[in-house]
Design a protein around this motif. Structure first.
Motif, short mmCIF file in Angstrom:
data_model
loop_
_atom_site.label_atom_id
_atom_site.label_comp_id
_atom_site.label_asym_id
_atom_site.label_seq_id
_atom_site.Cartn_x
_atom_site.Cartn_y
_atom_site.Cartn_z
N ARG A 137 -128.70 28.17 -47.92
CA ARG A 137 -127.49 26.83 -47.94
C ARG A 137 -127.96 25.87 -48.53
O ARG A 137 -127.58 24.99 -48.88
CB ARG A 137 -126.46 26.92 -47.23
CG ARG A 137 -125.37 28.42 -46.95
CD ARG A 137 -125.03 27.44 -45.44
NE ARG A 137 -125.56 27.83 -44.53
CZ ARG A 137 -125.75 29.07 -43.07
NH1 ARG A 137 -125.21 30.48 -43.73
NH2 ARG A 137 -127.03 28.68 -42.42
N ALA A 141 -127.52 23.04 -51.58
CA ALA A 141 -126.36 22.13 -51.02
C ALA A 141 -127.62 20.87 -51.87
O ALA A 141 -126.75 19.75 -52.72
CB ALA A 141 -126.52 21.40 -49.34
N SER A 144 -126.80 20.70 -55.43
CA SER A 144 -125.66 20.28 -55.98
C SER A 144 -125.97 18.66 -55.82
O SER A 144 -124.99 17.78 -56.69
CB SER A 144 -124.08 20.28 -54.42
OG SER A 144 -123.59 20.02 -54.56
#
Length: 220
Positions: A137, A141, A144
């Motif tokens: 994750r 992230a 992103s």
């Protein structure tokens, strides 16, 4: 008054407790960068080995971190912060230039930062993969955030009439994947090219995304 005892200052060896804590954390992270990013790698490193490399005790390790995964997570964020800072500095130096100059400056600064220390590349592209759902994750992230970086520059270029106006999120995600793959392969010796050639190729790919076939900048 002569002879009165001074109140405790909380300082030891000229440093406050917070300064000593920060130094210990830095030493553990430096040791992690060496052991995770070189040999033996994250999965073969123990808390005892990391503590020994840092010149500290395992008791001090558990005062700063819960697990080795916490060290890897902190290093992954730190390496990305360094790379992002370099890219932003490159953009700042290219302020006012057309998108070609801005992209070249940003990627040259970014590539120099991430390839300047092979340990950073290994932590970012190898050691972080498949460790845990939590780190996956975090990795996505952070990716992103790089996608947002590209989208912001693409949107600004479109507003200036230098790029086609559209939603760039999917294209930016594909481009970031290409950046990571190319730099990893180049650092591994699989791609026979200079770093400048790699950067030029990345800039060319980005410009191809920003300016699809048939589109021309305003005024051309």
């Amino acid at each position: 008054m002569a002879g009165r005892l001074r109140a405790p200052t909380g300082r030891y060896g000229g440093k406050t407790a917070e300064e000593r804590k920060s130094e210990r954390r830095r030493r553990f992270l430096d040791a992690g960068l060496q052991l995770f990013g070189d040999a033996p790698g994250y999965r073969a490193t123990t808390v005892s080995a990391l503590s020994e490399a840092a010149g500290l005790s395992t008791r001090q390790f558990y005062e700063e971190f819960r697990t080795l995964e916490d060290v890897l997570a902190a290093l992954h964020l730190q390496v990305n912060d360094w790379a992002e800072g370099a890219a932003l500095a490159g953009l700042a130096e290219a302020d006012g230039l057309p998108i070609e100059g801005r992209a070249t400056a940003a990627f040259r600064a970014y590539a120099a930062n991430v390839t300047g220390d092979p340990r950073r590349l290994r932590i970012t592209f190898i050691e972080i993969i498949g460790v845990s759902p939590r780190l996956e994750r975090q990795r996505l992230a952070r990716r992103s955030r790089w996608v947002d970086f590209i989208c912001a520059e693409a949107t600004a270029a479109a507003d200036r009439g230098e790029a086609a106006p559209r939603d760039y999120r999917v294209a930016a995600a594909a481009f970031i994947g290409g950046v990571n793959g190319l730099l990893h392969d180049w650092s591994s010796g699989w791609v026979d090219a200079s770093l400048d050639e790699v950067v030029d190729e990345l800039v060319g790919l980005l410009l191809g995304i920003l300016r699809p076939a048939g589109w021309r900048p305003e005024g051309v």
